[in-house]
Structure formats: structure tokens, C-alpha cells
Write a protein that holds these residues in place. Structure first.
Motif, short mmCIF file in Angstrom:
data_model
loop_
_atom_site.label_atom_id
_atom_site.label_comp_id
_atom_site.label_asym_id
_atom_site.label_seq_id
_atom_site.Cartn_x
_atom_site.Cartn_y
_atom_site.Cartn_z
N ALA A 490 5.21 4.62 -13.84
CA ALA A 490 5.04 6.07 -13.85
C ALA A 490 3.75 6.49 -14.53
O ALA A 490 3.12 7.50 -14.16
CB ALA A 490 6.24 6.71 -14.54
N LEU A 491 3.35 5.71 -15.53
CA LEU A 491 2.17 6.07 -16.32
C LEU A 491 0.87 5.83 -15.57
O LEU A 491 -0.08 6.61 -15.69
CB LEU A 491 2.19 5.25 -17.61
N THR A 492 0.80 4.75 -14.77
CA THR A 492 -0.46 4.33 -14.18
C THR A 492 -1.11 5.40 -13.30
O THR A 492 -2.29 5.72 -13.50
CB THR A 492 -0.25 3.04 -13.38
N PRO A 493 -0.43 5.96 -12.29
CA PRO A 493 -1.12 6.95 -11.46
C PRO A 493 -1.52 8.20 -12.22
O PRO A 493 -2.56 8.80 -11.93
CB PRO A 493 -0.09 7.26 -10.35
N LEU A 494 -0.71 8.60 -13.21
CA LEU A 494 -1.06 9.77 -14.01
C LEU A 494 -2.30 9.49 -14.85
O LEU A 494 -3.22 10.33 -14.94
CB LEU A 494 0.13 10.15 -14.90
N MET A 495 -2.36 8.33 -15.45
CA MET A 495 -3.52 7.93 -16.23
C MET A 495 -4.75 7.80 -15.34
O MET A 495 -5.86 8.21 -15.72
CB MET A 495 -3.22 6.60 -16.91
N LEU A 496 -4.57 7.25 -14.13
CA LEU A 496 -5.68 7.10 -13.20
C LEU A 496 -6.26 8.46 -12.81
O LEU A 496 -7.48 8.62 -12.72
CB LEU A 496 -5.21 6.36 -11.95
N SER A 497 -5.40 9.45 -12.58
CA SER A 497 -5.90 10.76 -12.18
C SER A 497 -6.78 11.38 -13.26
O SER A 497 -7.82 11.97 -12.96
CB SER A 497 -4.72 11.69 -11.86
N LEU A 726 -8.09 12.54 -5.66
CA LEU A 726 -7.19 13.06 -6.69
C LEU A 726 -5.97 13.71 -6.07
O LEU A 726 -4.86 13.64 -6.63
CB LEU A 726 -7.93 14.07 -7.58
N GLY A 727 -6.16 14.37 -4.93
CA GLY A 727 -5.00 14.93 -4.24
C GLY A 727 -4.03 13.83 -3.86
O GLY A 727 -2.81 13.98 -4.00
N TYR A 728 -4.57 12.71 -3.37
CA TYR A 728 -3.74 11.58 -3.01
C TYR A 728 -3.05 11.01 -4.24
O TYR A 728 -1.84 10.71 -4.23
CB TYR A 728 -4.61 10.53 -2.33
N ILE A 729 -3.81 10.86 -5.34
CA ILE A 729 -3.22 10.33 -6.57
C ILE A 729 -2.14 11.28 -7.08
O ILE A 729 -1.09 10.85 -7.58
CB ILE A 729 -4.31 10.11 -7.63
N ALA A 730 -2.38 12.60 -6.99
CA ALA A 730 -1.39 13.57 -7.45
C ALA A 730 -0.09 13.43 -6.67
O ALA A 730 1.01 13.50 -7.24
CB ALA A 730 -1.94 14.99 -7.29
N ILE A 731 -0.20 13.20 -5.37
CA ILE A 731 1.01 12.97 -4.56
C ILE A 731 1.71 11.70 -5.04
O ILE A 731 2.95 11.66 -5.14
CB ILE A 731 0.64 12.87 -3.07
N ALA A 732 0.92 10.66 -5.33
CA ALA A 732 1.51 9.42 -5.82
C ALA A 732 2.19 9.62 -7.17
O ALA A 732 3.27 9.06 -7.43
CB ALA A 732 0.42 8.34 -5.94
N VAL A 733 1.56 10.42 -8.04
CA VAL A 733 2.17 10.72 -9.34
C VAL A 733 3.51 11.40 -9.15
O VAL A 733 4.54 11.01 -9.73
CB VAL A 733 1.23 11.60 -10.18
N ALA A 734 3.51 12.47 -8.33
CA ALA A 734 4.75 13.20 -8.10
C ALA A 734 5.81 12.29 -7.48
O ALA A 734 6.98 12.31 -7.87
CB ALA A 734 4.48 14.40 -7.19
N ASN A 735 5.38 11.47 -6.51
CA ASN A 735 6.31 10.52 -5.88
C ASN A 735 6.96 9.61 -6.90
O ASN A 735 8.18 9.44 -6.94
CB ASN A 735 5.52 9.64 -4.90
N LEU A 770 7.04 14.36 -22.38
CA LEU A 770 5.94 14.64 -23.31
C LEU A 770 5.28 13.34 -23.76
O LEU A 770 4.05 13.26 -23.89
CB LEU A 770 6.45 15.44 -24.52
N ALA A 771 6.11 12.32 -24.03
CA ALA A 771 5.53 11.03 -24.43
C ALA A 771 4.70 10.45 -23.29
O ALA A 771 3.59 9.95 -23.50
CB ALA A 771 6.65 10.08 -24.82
N LEU A 772 5.25 10.50 -22.07
CA LEU A 772 4.54 9.96 -20.90
C LEU A 772 3.22 10.69 -20.68
O LEU A 772 2.16 10.07 -20.52
CB LEU A 772 5.43 10.07 -19.68
N VAL A 773 3.29 12.01 -20.67
CA VAL A 773 2.09 12.81 -20.44
C VAL A 773 1.09 12.61 -21.57
O VAL A 773 -0.12 12.50 -21.34
CB VAL A 773 2.47 14.29 -20.28
N GLY A 774 1.59 12.56 -22.80
CA GLY A 774 0.68 12.35 -23.93
C GLY A 774 -0.06 11.04 -23.85
O GLY A 774 -1.28 10.97 -24.06
N ILE A 775 0.67 9.96 -23.52
CA ILE A 775 0.03 8.65 -23.38
C ILE A 775 -0.98 8.68 -22.24
O ILE A 775 -2.11 8.17 -22.38
CB ILE A 775 1.09 7.57 -23.13
N ALA A 776 -0.60 9.28 -21.11
CA ALA A 776 -1.50 9.31 -19.95
C ALA A 776 -2.77 10.07 -20.26
O ALA A 776 -3.88 9.64 -19.90
CB ALA A 776 -0.78 9.94 -18.76
N VAL A 777 -2.64 11.22 -20.93
CA VAL A 777 -3.81 12.03 -21.23
C VAL A 777 -4.71 11.33 -22.25
O VAL A 777 -5.95 11.28 -22.08
CB VAL A 777 -3.39 13.42 -21.74
#
Length: 843
Positions: A490-497, A726-735, A770-777
Motif C-alpha cells: 500500500a505504501l509503495t505507490p503512494l510514496m512513488l507518487s 501521476l494519474g495512473y499512479i493515483a489510480i494504482a494507489v486508490a486500487n 495517518l501512519a501510512l500517509v505520514g510515512i509515504a509523505v
């Protein structure tokens, strides 16, 4: 029961597990198909001709520099189309089936009208038949002081037959008598250009290349006319065109746009395919991990590893086949959108059509299906090899184990990215920015492959404070520690974006800021003289004679094409260059060796970094092609250190002018005497506009670097390309996030059945989010921080990247919002189901 039949039943029963992979493959195939269509458009598309509409075949100079060993993707377009020798007209006329061959002279000119100079193209009247232009009034020009204007131009200039008009080419305006007004059939003028027609001899004189033509229009019969003319002119260094390809001879920018489109679509498509494979592997791996109990049960009842692998491959083929087919078809819409976006920012002409052929669609389908099968093979290796005796135990508890092959590959990617991040220490400009972006992508992919190995240390740091926030925080921390593979997916695509967007935007803004800063440092002139279309070379000399002027030098913005042999690979690059004359005192490029006083004839000055890279020094000869494609060998007479503002090569102004279409200076840089009356000197400079209409005095702060226009275009190209990815990655993140959350319905039900409230479950998921988003950001910001710091230090002397902080906040804010929503919405939907019903749901 066959494997395919079983796979189809499992897909129908496990729709949710395959939704993420389906969407990822569909979107990836669409992006790859769009890039393929853009590439095909770069090879095949053209724009309709205007001036040559009546001539079925047009012969023009070879506009492409393609050394031996280079391919179509690396060839470069010349900026100034080379002239065609005049003696070829007779040779073309002698070809069987040719009824007429007409040479066309074309040169830039300016008609001085009441509202200021109007940029037009000058021609010989004999070539008017190629459109055809027909006289609406008057007659053809017969003397050197006579001209025929197109009807629209005559209206703008406010003249008619018998009137007089001033025309400028490379000197002061010259007065001509209008003896005719012409227009194409059904219109007053051509849509993209205005024309002024002179006698044959005078047009050749004004063009600067008498006895040569811009093109030869050929009239004749037969579908093979172009082939016959081509055979007759084989080896003459010309191109023979017909149909829409005639537009590439008429509009040099079309050929440049096609090559730019090839380069953009090739690089963009490669990155898109890499990201697509990466996202699909992650999505499929996540889906297969969530089916551990099912696969373990199959192993326990004697299914072999090969059978498990075949089953997963068959499932993937069924899902990916449909997704890739739909994605390839949808790529037409994506390709059209990209074409429109590139046209809007000026990369390609508005009328360069998108070519939709079967090959890009078939290639996108094959690549999408192939990427899915590769992903399935990678994702199925571990579950397929579970020993039957350990199958059920392995299914019950997730083990954060990374295979040796994946571990080695991840380290290779990460170390490769770290190595690329250091390139700004010995490279500069756009190349350093591009490698900086690639380094970040490689590091993110490496961390994704390392999975729990990379996430584990971060989780240990985050879990301790998270567990202190009551029961929800404790549960969130425990969940994250127990499910590191799921968290890593879950973290990887969010971090990549975050990382991908940050590095691509701020690397470009840093290069642009460094270029602007260096331009100000290099330019020691107080003012510049400029005019639309260029300035007569005479202006610099006249400016030097004005009171209060200490120095005035000519600056000619041009391009050169350089070839680099790197083993078996031949790289061909189009790079900015500057032609100078008399610039002592108005430009300080930081001479390292030699002297700019020796810059005359067939000589060149190189930036010190380029000289080191190519292993040349003073007195050595370097080969290159000038703006019109002419190959030259120039002797190095100086090296300098400040190359970002005006390019890595400085030529004599005479040489640069001689190989440009306008034969004009781009600017005249002026330095005033220390004690000069500034107001009087500026007024005197402005007074030159009486002799050279359109001349303007520009303050030092407004003098643009040579690459500013190219950099702006490249910046917007990157924004468009990054936006799509990024649009593609965003779809992957949501997926990914929706899939991981939706699969936890039994977990939520169990928590509620042992006494947890709905609110506590929501708060637990909020803490996880929050932990996931915080780590990704944080990690997504730290990864590009070091490469950007090195890039900034190399270019601007500061580790802080240039660019608005609001963009960074927007990128991280969007990623955070996306992550929170993708976790919150499926959580609330899952909690709507009574826990007694949800606990019975199959894993």
C-alpha cells in the motif's frame, strides 16, 4: 476440469481480488498505446501544404542529420532547411513524365506598415504557380524595385497597385513599387503566412544564396512521379516528397516537431511501461497474498507448484486479456488528449494529426498482457512453492520474508539510483535533471522490491508513539507490525507518487532558476537591442558610434548538432550555441583558456566541461553540424566555464549568420560608458529605430538566456507527461488501498464481536491511514531530497531546490488526501454489514 475452466470460476468468485489488477493493466495499456500512437505520428503524420498545393511533388533540402549508425529516434532536424542547388531544376525537368519544374526562392523579410514591421516571406514570382497565386490586379514584377503582395498583406499595409511599400531584409528598409496584388483561389492569402514576390534575380540576391532554391515544385502525371524524380536525384542530398509530406519542406517546424514527438513518446513510453510493470506486479502480488489460505489449501490437497503457477497464470491471462484490449482501445482517447496538450504548449503544430494505426494498439495489448504474465510469474513464485506440510500455517500468519532474488534485485535498483543521484556533481543542465529524476524512480522501485526489509525499520520508529494513542493506536501499530507486506504494497505507490512528482517538478525549476541567474551574471551589458525576426548586422556597428556607448556586440542565437559515439551507440543531439562578434565588455563567459579575440573564421569556443568530456583542448578540431545541417570541423580557440546561459559552444557571428535562414543578429548587447548620460544614451539607441523599424531597447533584467524557450517547452512537456503518469499512479494507489481495506471485512467483524465498537474500528483505521500517509509523505520527500540538493548545489550553489513551496504542499496534500479517502471510504462501507454476517465471509 481444465486449468482455464478452473481459473475462470475462481475469477468469477474472486472479482474483488482481480479488480485492482484489471484497472492497473487497463490504464497501463492505455498509456502505452497513446505513446505508441504519438510515436507513429512522429514517423508518419504531416500537415497540409499551402505554398505547394498545386505541385504534386516537391523537392527540398535534406532536413535531417542522421550519421551512420544512428536510428530514426536519435536523428535530429536542422533548424534552417538547406538550399537546393539550382542546376537540379533542369535535371528534374528532364525526368520522363515531368511537364514542369519550378524553383522556389524563400527568405524572411519584413514589410514596414503603419502598425510596425510585418513579418512575411519573400519569394520569386515564378514560384507563385506552385500554390497557385493569381493576379487580382496589376502585373508581375519586371524590375528590381517592383513587388507583388498577397491581397491580405496589401490590405494590412494599406497599399494598392501603384503604391509604394518599404521592405526590410538584412539592412535598412528599401522602397518598392507595388505592381500587382495576388491571391490564391477563393482566399485573400494563405492561412499561415504572408508573401511578397520579387523578380527571379532580385529574389535570389535578397535570399543571400543566389542560384539556389528553397524547394523545387514538380508538375507531371502518374502515381509514381515521386519515385521517378527520387531515382533521378539519388545521391544529391535532397528529399522528394508528395502528399502531406510536402508540408515538411514548406514548414521546417513540422519536421522538428515530429522528431521531438518521437523523442518524447519514446522516453515517456519507456517510463510509463516501467511504472506499469511495477504497479501491476505490486497489485497482483497483493491480490495473491490475500488468497494465501486458498492457495495453501490447494497445496495441501496435492496441487504441485507448477499447477499453482499455471492456475495463477491462467487467471491473469483472462483478466489481463480483457483489460489490455480495453486499454489499447481507450489509448486512442489518451493519445488524442496528449496530442492536444502538446499542441497547446507549442510542441507540435495544431494541425499535426494523430495517426491511429493497428501496430501501436497491438503492441500495447501485447505489452499489457506480457507485463501481466511477468507480474503473475513474479507474484506466484512464493505461494506456489509453499511445502504442503506448512501450507495452512503459512496461510494463517503473514511472514515478512523477501526472497533472495528479489532482495538482490531491490538492492541493485536502490544502489543504481543512489549512483545516478550523484551525476549533478560532474554533469549540468537538462541531462543532470533527467538523470536526477531517473535516480529517484530507481530508488523507489528498489525499496518496493525490498518490501518488508525496507518498511520494517520505519515501522519500528512509527509504531512506538502510535501505540500510545489508546486502543485504536495500539491496534493500528500491531496491525502494521503484523502485516508488513500488506503495508509495503500500500505504501509503495503512494510514496512513488510523491517522490516522482517532487523530483520532476523541482528539478526543472532548479535548472530554469540557475539558467536565469547565470544569464544575469554573464551579461555585463546594460541594454540589448532587439526586434521581431532579428536585427541587421549593421546595427551593432552603428550603436558603437553613438555617444556614451562603450561597447556593442552582436549575439546570434543558433543551434548546432553534435554526434557522440558511445561504443556501438551513436547519439545525435541538437544543442544551443551562440554566435558572437565584438562582445568584449558585454559578455563575461568566464574564459578558462585561450581568447575570444581569436574567434573568427572556422573556429569555436567550448565550455570547459564539454572540452573535458570530449577530451579536446586548444588547437584541436571538433566536428559538428551547423543549423542548416552543414558539416564542419572547427578549431578550438578558447574554453569557458559559464555555459548554462548560452550553451556549450560559441561560434563567430559571421559563421552563425551564414548558416541561418534570416542572416540576422538575434540581439545587440550594449555597454554604456561609466559616466555616460544614461537617459541620453538610451534615447540615442532608441533613435536607431528610425532607420531600422521595430527596434526596441531592452533592459538587462529582461535579456533572456538562449535556452529559455526550449526549457519552458521542456518544462511543460514534463508536466503533461508527469501528469499522465501521476494519474495512473493515483489510480494504482486508490486500487491498492481500497483492495487492502475491503479484504479486511472479517477482521473488522471479529474486532466488533469481541467488544470493539464501530467508532473504535474507524479510529483504528484512521490511525493506520495517518501512519501510512505520514510515512509515504516523509519517505517520498526524503528520497528526492538528496538528488535535488546535489542538483541545486551544482547549479545554484545552494542545496535548496528552486520553486514555489506551494507546489510541494499541493503534491503532498493531494497524496495525503488520496490515501486517507482510499482507506476511509471502504472502511465505512465494510462496517455497514452486520458483524455476524461479515465473519462468515470467505478470506
Amino acid at each position: 476440469m481444465s486449468v482455464l475452466s478452473l481459473a475462470w470460476r475462481l475469477v468469477r468468485a474472486r472479482k474483488l481480488a482481480f479488480v485492482g489488477a484489471f484497472v492497473a493493466i487497463l490504464c497501463g495499456s492505455a498509456v502505452v498505446a497513446a505513446c505508441g500512437m504519438l510515436m507513429e505520428s512522429g514517423l508518419r503524420s504531416g500537415v497540409p501544404t499551402e505554398r505547394y498545393a498545386a505541385a504534386p511533388v516537391v523537392v527540398g533540402g535534406n532536413q535531417e542529420v542522421r550519421p551512420e549508425g544512428a536510428d530514426a529516434l536519435t536523428a535530429q532536424q536542422v533548424g534552417t532547411p538547406p538550399p537546393v542547388p539550382g542546376d537540379l531544376v533542369g535535371r528534374v525537368a528532364a525526368v520522363p513524365g515531368v511537364t514542369k519544374a519550378v524553383g522556389e526562392t524563400t527568405f524572411p523579410a519584413r514589410v514596414v506598415a503603419g502598425g510596425g514591421p510585418v513579418e512575411v516571406l519573400g519569394h520569386n514570382w515564378d514560384s507563385a504557380v506552385l500554390t497557385p497565386f493569381e493576379l487580382r490586379a496589376g502585373r508581375a514584377p519586371a524590375a528590381d524595385d517592383e513587388v507583388v503582395l498577397d491581397a491580405a498583406l496589401a490590405g494590412r499595409a494599406g497599399v494598392d497597385v501603384g503604391g509604394r511599400v518599404d521592405v526590410m531584409t538584412t539592412s535598412t528598409p528599401r522602397t518598392y513599387r507595388v505592381v500587382g496584388v495576388a491571391a490564391p483561389a477563393g482566399a485573400d492569402a494563405l492561412a499561415k503566412q504572408s508573401g511578397a514576390y520579387f523578380t527571379e534575380d532580385h529574389a535570389g540576391e535578397l535570399s543571400g544564396v543566389p542560384g539556389r532554391f528553397h524547394a523545387i515544385g514538380v508538375f507531371g502525371a502518374g502515381d509514381d512521379l515521386a519515385d521517378r524524380v527520387g531515382k533521378a536525384l539519388a545521391g544529391q542530398g535532397v528529399v522528394v516528397t508528395s502528399g502531406d509530406d510536402r508540408g515538411t519542406v514548406e514548414f521546417a517546424a513540422v519536421g522538428q516537431s515530429r522528431l521531438v514527438l518521437l523523442a518524447i513518446s519514446g522516453s515517456f513510453g519507456g517510463i510509463a511501461l516501467l511504472v506499469a510493470v511495477f504497479v501491476v506486479v505490486g497489485t497482483l502480488t497483493l491480490g495473491i497474498d490475500q488468497r494465501r489460505r486458498e492457495l495453501a489449501l490447494l497445496r495441501a490437497i496435492a496441487a504441485t507448484p507448477r499447477q499453482i503457477g499455471k492456475l495463477i497464470g491462467a487467471e491473469t491471462t483472462l483478466v489481463a486479456g480483457v483489460a489490455a484490449a480495453l486499454g489499447a482501445a481507450g489509448g486512442v482517447l489518451v493519445g488524442q488528449g496528449l496530442r492536444d496538450a502538446f499542441a497547446a504548449i507549442g510542441v507540435i503544430p495544431d494541425d499535426l494529426a494523430l495517426t491511429v494505426g493497428p501496430l501501436p494498439l497491438l503492441a500495447a495489448f501485447a505489452l499489457g498482457l506480457g507485463a501481466a504474465r511477468l507480474a503473475a510469474w513474479v507474484a506466484s513464485r512464493r505461494p506456489a512453492r509453499i511445502p504442503p506440510t506448512e501450507a495452512l500455517g503459512e496461510a494463517a500468519v503473514e511472514r515478512p520474508v523477501v526472497g533472495r532474488g528479489r532482495l538482490i534485485t531491490g538492492r541493485v535498483f536502490a544502489l543504481g539510483g543512489v549512483g545516478l543521484a550523484t551525476t549533478p556533481l560532474y554533469l549540468s543542465g537538462e541531462l543532470a535533471a533527467a538523470l536526477t529524476s531517473m535516480s529517484v524512480l530507481l530508488v523507489v522501485i528498489g525499496l518496493a522490491l525490498l518490501g518488508p526489509r525496507a518498511v520494517g525499520p520505519v515501522l519500528r520508529v512509527v509504531s512506538a508513539p502510535l501505540a500510545r494513542f489508546g486502543v485504536p493506536g495500539y491496534l493500528a501499530a500491531a496491525n502494521n507490525r503484523a502485516n508488513q507486506r500488506r503495508l509495503a504494497s500500500a505504501l509503495t505507490p503512494l510514496m512513488l507518487s510523491v517522490a516522482f512528482a517532487v523530483v520532476n517538478f523541482f528539478s526543472q525549476t532548479t535548472v530554469t532558476a540557475a539558467t536565469v541567474t547565470e544569464t544575469a551574471e554573464v551579461t555585463t551589458a546594460d541594454y540589448a537591442l532587439s526586434a521581431p525576426g532579428g536585427i541587421s548586422p549593421e546595427v551593432a556597428e552603428e550603436a558603437r558610434r553613438l555617444p556614451g556607448v562603450a561597447a556593442a556586440g552582436s549575439a546570434v542565437r543558433t543551434q548546432v548538432i553534435v554526434t557522440t559515439n558511445m561504443g556501438e551507440v551513436v547519439e545525435v543531439e541538437r544543442q544551443p550555441a551562440l554566435g558572437v562578434a565584438g562582445t568584449d565588455g558585454v559578455l563575461d563567459l568566464g574564459v578558462v583558456s585561450g581568447s575570444f579575440d581569436d574567434l573568427r573564421g572556422d573556429t569555436v569556443a567550448l565550455s570547459a566541461s564539454t572540452a573535458r568530456w570530449r577530451g579536446v583542448g586548444l588547437g584541436d578540431e571538433v566536428a559538428m553540424h551547423l543549423d542548416d545541417g552543414t558539416p564542419v570541423k572547427l578549431r578550438v580557440v578558447a574554453t569557458y566555464e559559464r555555459a548554462l546561459a548560452f550553451g556549450d559552444r560559441v561560434l563567430p557571428a559571421d559563421l552563425a549568420r551564414a548558416h541561418s535562414a534570416s542572416r540576422l543578429d538575434s540581439q545587440v548587447l550594449v555597454k554604456l560608458e561609466p559616466n555616460a548620460d544614461r537617459a541620453a544614451a538610451v534615447a540615442a539607441l532608441g533613435g536607431l529605430a528610425d532607420r531600422y523599424p521595430g527596434l526596441a531597447v531592452v533592459a538587462k533584467a529582461d535579456i533572456a538566456p538562449a535556452e529559455r524557450g526550449d526549457q519552458q517547452m521542456q518544462f511543460w512537456v514534463n508536466i503533461v507527461a508527469v501528469g499522465v503518469i501521476l494519474g495512473y499512479i493515483a489510480i494504482a494507489v486508490a486500487n491498492t488501498l481500497v483492495l487492502t481495506t475491503a479484504q479486511r471485512r472479517r477482521e473488522f467483524a471479529l474486532l466488533r464481536l469481541v467488544g470493539g465498537t464501530r467508532r473504535q474500528v474507524v479510529r483504528m483505521m484512521r490511525a493506520e491511514a495517518l501512519a501510512l500517509v505520514g510515512i509515504a509523505v516523509v519517505v517520498g520527500s526524503v528520497i528526492p531530497a538528496v538528488p535535488l540538493a546535489l542538483l541545486g548545489w551544482s547549479l545554484t550553489g545552494t542545496p535548496l531546490p528552486s520553486g514555489p513551496i506551494a507546489v510541494y504542499l499541493g503534491i503532498t496534500g493531494f497524496a495525503a488526501l488520496l490515501g486517507l479517502l482510499a482507506l476511509a471510504l471502504p472502511t465505512r462501507l465494510a462496517l455497514r454489514q452486520p458483524p455476524v454476517e461479515a465473519i462468515g465471509i470467505r478470506e
